[in-house]
Design an enzyme around this catalytic site. Structure first.
Site, PDB file in Angstrom:
ATOM      1  N   GLU A 244      12.439  -7.016 -13.926  1.00 52.92           N
ATOM      2  CA  GLU A 244      11.925  -6.183 -12.779  1.00 52.92           C
ATOM      3  C   GLU A 244      10.255  -6.356 -12.817  1.00 52.92           C
ATOM      4  O   GLU A 244       9.557  -6.402 -11.849  1.00 52.92           O
ATOM      5  CB  GLU A 244      12.517  -4.990 -12.445  1.00 52.92           C
ATOM      6  CG  GLU A 244      13.860  -5.109 -11.925  1.00 52.92           C
ATOM      7  CD  GLU A 244      14.104  -5.780 -10.810  1.00 52.92           C
ATOM      8  OE1 GLU A 244      13.468  -5.372  -9.602  1.00 52.92           O
ATOM      9  OE2 GLU A 244      14.749  -6.604 -10.703  1.00 52.92           O
ATOM     10  N   TRP A 247       9.150  -9.361 -11.867  1.00 54.25           N
ATOM     11  CA  TRP A 247       9.112  -9.603 -10.295  1.00 54.25           C
ATOM     12  C   TRP A 247       7.887  -9.173  -9.947  1.00 54.25           C
ATOM     13  O   TRP A 247       7.387  -9.737  -8.628  1.00 54.25           O
ATOM     14  CB  TRP A 247      10.415  -8.886  -9.591  1.00 54.25           C
ATOM     15  CG  TRP A 247      10.398  -9.046  -8.306  1.00 54.25           C
ATOM     16  CD1 TRP A 247       9.764  -7.821  -7.370  1.00 54.25           C
ATOM     17  CD2 TRP A 247      10.441 -10.139  -7.166  1.00 54.25           C
ATOM     18  NE1 TRP A 247      10.045  -8.380  -5.953  1.00 54.25           N
ATOM     19  CE2 TRP A 247      10.352  -9.867  -6.006  1.00 54.25           C
ATOM     20  CE3 TRP A 247      10.717 -11.637  -7.602  1.00 54.25           C
ATOM     21  CZ2 TRP A 247      10.401 -10.549  -4.960  1.00 54.25           C
ATOM     22  CZ3 TRP A 247      10.850 -12.186  -6.362  1.00 54.25           C
ATOM     23  CH2 TRP A 247      10.732 -12.031  -5.370  1.00 54.25           C
ATOM     24  N   TRP A 275      12.661 -14.756  16.872  1.00 58.65           N
ATOM     25  CA  TRP A 275      12.592 -13.273  16.745  1.00 58.65           C
ATOM     26  C   TRP A 275      12.484 -12.464  17.983  1.00 58.65           C
ATOM     27  O   TRP A 275      11.921 -12.972  19.094  1.00 58.65           O
ATOM     28  CB  TRP A 275      11.208 -13.038  16.002  1.00 58.65           C
ATOM     29  CG  TRP A 275      11.131 -13.525  14.647  1.00 58.65           C
ATOM     30  CD1 TRP A 275      10.113 -14.485  14.179  1.00 58.65           C
ATOM     31  CD2 TRP A 275      11.643 -13.149  13.351  1.00 58.65           C
ATOM     32  NE1 TRP A 275      10.371 -14.711  13.001  1.00 58.65           N
ATOM     33  CE2 TRP A 275      11.280 -14.103  12.468  1.00 58.65           C
ATOM     34  CE3 TRP A 275      12.920 -12.283  13.225  1.00 58.65           C
ATOM     35  CZ2 TRP A 275      11.824 -13.945  11.023  1.00 58.65           C
ATOM     36  CZ3 TRP A 275      13.494 -12.382  11.773  1.00 58.65           C
ATOM     37  CH2 TRP A 275      12.961 -13.264  11.018  1.00 58.65           C
ATOM     38  N   ASN A 310      15.602   0.758  -4.218  1.00 56.05           N
ATOM     39  CA  ASN A 310      15.577  -0.736  -4.017  1.00 56.05           C
ATOM     40  C   ASN A 310      16.684  -1.271  -3.269  1.00 56.05           C
ATOM     41  O   ASN A 310      16.460  -2.181  -2.498  1.00 56.05           O
ATOM     42  CB  ASN A 310      15.076  -1.307  -5.294  1.00 56.05           C
ATOM     43  CG  ASN A 310      14.593  -2.851  -5.264  1.00 56.05           C
ATOM     44  OD1 ASN A 310      13.806  -3.294  -4.520  1.00 56.05           O
ATOM     45  ND2 ASN A 310      15.517  -3.862  -5.457  1.00 56.05           N
ATOM     46  N   TRP A 328      10.024  -9.812  10.417  1.00 56.22           N
ATOM     47  CA  TRP A 328       9.768  -9.012   9.326  1.00 56.22           C
ATOM     48  C   TRP A 328       8.405  -8.582   9.150  1.00 56.22           C
ATOM     49  O   TRP A 328       8.313  -7.437   8.554  1.00 56.22           O
ATOM     50  CB  TRP A 328       9.941  -9.995   8.113  1.00 56.22           C
ATOM     51  CG  TRP A 328       8.995 -11.239   7.701  1.00 56.22           C
ATOM     52  CD1 TRP A 328       9.450 -12.527   8.428  1.00 56.22           C
ATOM     53  CD2 TRP A 328       7.874 -11.160   7.363  1.00 56.22           C
ATOM     54  NE1 TRP A 328       8.054 -13.288   8.176  1.00 56.22           N
ATOM     55  CE2 TRP A 328       7.176 -12.496   7.625  1.00 56.22           C
ATOM     56  CE3 TRP A 328       6.940 -10.504   6.564  1.00 56.22           C
ATOM     57  CZ2 TRP A 328       5.888 -12.753   7.016  1.00 56.22           C
ATOM     58  CZ3 TRP A 328       5.891 -10.752   5.966  1.00 56.22           C
ATOM     59  CH2 TRP A 328       5.333 -11.884   6.263  1.00 56.22           C
ATOM     60  N   TRP A 351       9.524  -8.663   1.625  1.00 56.18           N
ATOM     61  CA  TRP A 351      10.141  -8.646   2.970  1.00 56.18           C
ATOM     62  C   TRP A 351      10.541 -10.188   3.425  1.00 56.18           C
ATOM     63  O   TRP A 351      11.300 -10.428   3.827  1.00 56.18           O
ATOM     64  CB  TRP A 351       8.879  -8.199   3.942  1.00 56.18           C
ATOM     65  CG  TRP A 351       9.163  -6.783   4.398  1.00 56.18           C
ATOM     66  CD1 TRP A 351       8.531  -5.797   3.849  1.00 56.18           C
ATOM     67  CD2 TRP A 351      10.395  -6.094   5.036  1.00 56.18           C
ATOM     68  NE1 TRP A 351       9.007  -4.364   4.335  1.00 56.18           N
ATOM     69  CE2 TRP A 351       9.872  -4.752   4.981  1.00 56.18           C
ATOM     70  CE3 TRP A 351      11.372  -6.790   5.911  1.00 56.18           C
ATOM     71  CZ2 TRP A 351      11.041  -3.863   5.780  1.00 56.18           C
ATOM     72  CZ3 TRP A 351      12.035  -5.975   6.769  1.00 56.18           C
ATOM     73  CH2 TRP A 351      11.972  -4.479   6.715  1.00 56.18           C
TER      74      TRP A 351
END
Length: 450
Positions: A244, A247, A275, A310, A328, A351
């Site tokens: 993590e 990440w 969208w 998360n 987004w 996102w």
């Protein structure tokens, strides 16, 4: 001479959000105390202010830790060159990342686009992150009163006291970061993989804002976690936690190599995606009034505490971009304003991941069902009840889908859908199909391009 400058030349899109301003206020207060009340605080154009400093006080050396947002790189490069031209020695250091973005490349010298090979083959094959050095025993600080304009001049605190619950939950500053790290590595890191997906367990580190504001080094976190597991990097909990942190590195890596990701789809395949603009639905999502309990609990947690678990971030993100078909970027802007740990790299990459538009992203057709996710990760409904108290008396069976409850059960729980708790603003099944249809429409339009 320690100096903090709030950059007022920052592009509007990247100015601090409201929650971040509150955290920064507390963090600077603590930092100032640790520096014997000798922190010089100013705001304005950093280049002009630094030139003024070096000329007035015959400064010979300026040092800072590197920042990695595109506009910051451009700014700092310019500042460094101007100061060097003035005969000033300038040094910048990596205090924010385990590996520099330009150090980890594929064999063909191009950047990675997929996380696992980036982290497992790229990062972990490089020299280990540096070991943190201890705090200096004696720090001689020079202070010039007229150069300190004071924390109040930054105008960080909001005029409305909406942050009380955040203030009760969080302890910004170096000591707060150290305490939270110590608690995590001593009690939670071994169980991180097994428990991290359950939002009611508080099994994650909670270090995001501390890391973002530089109150603790990621190097400290990395080695503290390893030490707590006696160096056994194959421990499942430790390996998962370190990945993590990986990440987090990958997010900054993507922003460095692909600086348009805060505004543009990483994958050009989504350039024609249809969208929807729906201000009413967006507002319901922002306020936690969608009628979908797991989504509402997450959005209310965000507003009340400045953070969100998360697993739930993935759920609310999926709901916005897929069930509501809202871009987004609307979600990214709301998170930017509300998150205490709002970070341009992580916010943009995450996102885009959930929207299916990013690097190594979840496929767009992978649409989280917030009901089944709630039943799996909040089985007893404790998380939903914490933030949606109007549903507290519903049985566990219906806590994640109150619209399925018989009227008698709703009456007993004093739940009146459409009055004290919203009816769902979309049908989950129908909106899922609408999202899949939109994906096909986007695919057809992309293929029709010359």
């Amino acid at each position: 001479m320690p100096v903090y400058i709030l950059d007022e030349t920052c592009p509007n899109h990247f100015k601090l959000g409201s929650a971040s301003k509150w955290w920064l206020q507390q963090s600077l207060e603590k930092l100032n105390v640790s520096l014997e009340e000798k922190l010089h605080i100013q705001k304005g154009d950093p280049l002009a202010l630094l030139i003024d400093w070096v000329k007035q006080h015959k400064i010979t050396q300026v040092v800072w830790n590197r920042c990695y947002e595109p506009w910051q790189i451009s700014r700092d490069t310019k500042i460094k060159q101007v100061l060097i031209d003035l005969g000033i020695e300038v040094k910048s250091f990596n205090g924010h990342l385990l590996w520099e973005p330009w150090q980890v490349l594929k064999k063909d010298e191009t950047p990675y686009r997929v996380f696992t090979p980036y982290y497992r083959k790229g990062c972990l094959s490089k020299p280990a992150p540096r070991i943190p050095t201890p705090k200096p025993d004696n720090l001689s600080i020079q202070y010039v009163d007229e150069q300190n304009h004071g924390l109040a001049t930054l105008n960080l605190m909001p005029s409305i006291n909406w942050y009380q619950q955040m203030a009760e939950q969080w302890q910004p500053g170096e000591q707060g970061a150290a305490d939270r790290l110590a608690e995590f590595v001593s009690q939670k890191v071994n169980q991180y993989k097994a428990k991290r997906d359950f939002p009611d367990l508080e099994a994650t580190s909670g270090l995001g804002a501390h890391l973002h504001f530089g109150e603790i080094s990621v190097h400290q976190v990395w080695y503290s976690a390893i030490d707590a597991c006696n160096g056994n990097t194959e421990d499942p909990g430790l390996d998962c936690f370190l990945s993590e942190l990986g990440w987090r590195e990958f997010s900054h890596y993507l922003l460095y190599h692909f600086p348009t990701i805060p505004k543009e789809n990483f994958s050009p395949k989504f350039s024609h995606f249809p969208w929807r603009k729906d201000d009413q639905a967006l507002k319901a999502w922002q306020q936690g009034n969608t009628g979908i309990p797991m989504v509402d609990a997450g959005m209310r947690q965000l507003w009340q505490t400045g953070t969100m678990h998360n697993r739930v971030r993935m759920l609310v993100g999926s709901f916005l971009v897929k069930n509501l078909l809202i871009d987004w970027r609307s979600g990214e802007r709301w998170f930017w304003d509300c998150l205490l740990d709002a970070d341009l790299a992580a916010n943009s990459a995450s996102w885009q991941w959930v929207a299916g538009t990013g690097a190594d992203a979840a496929p767009y057709f992978r649409i989280f069902n917030p009901v089944t996710q709630g039943e799996k990760f909040d089985k007893s409904g404790d998380y939903v009840r914490s933030y949606c108290p109007e549903l507290s008396d519903l049985p566990d069976k219906y806590i994640h889908a109150p619209w399925d409850a018989p009227q008698e059960i709703l009456n007993q729980a004093k739940v009146v859908l459409g009055e004290n708790y919203p009816k769902p603003i979309v049908d989950l099944k129908a909106s899922r199909q609408r999202a899949l249809d939109a994906l096909q429409q986007n695919k057809a339009l992309s293929q029709s391009e010359p």
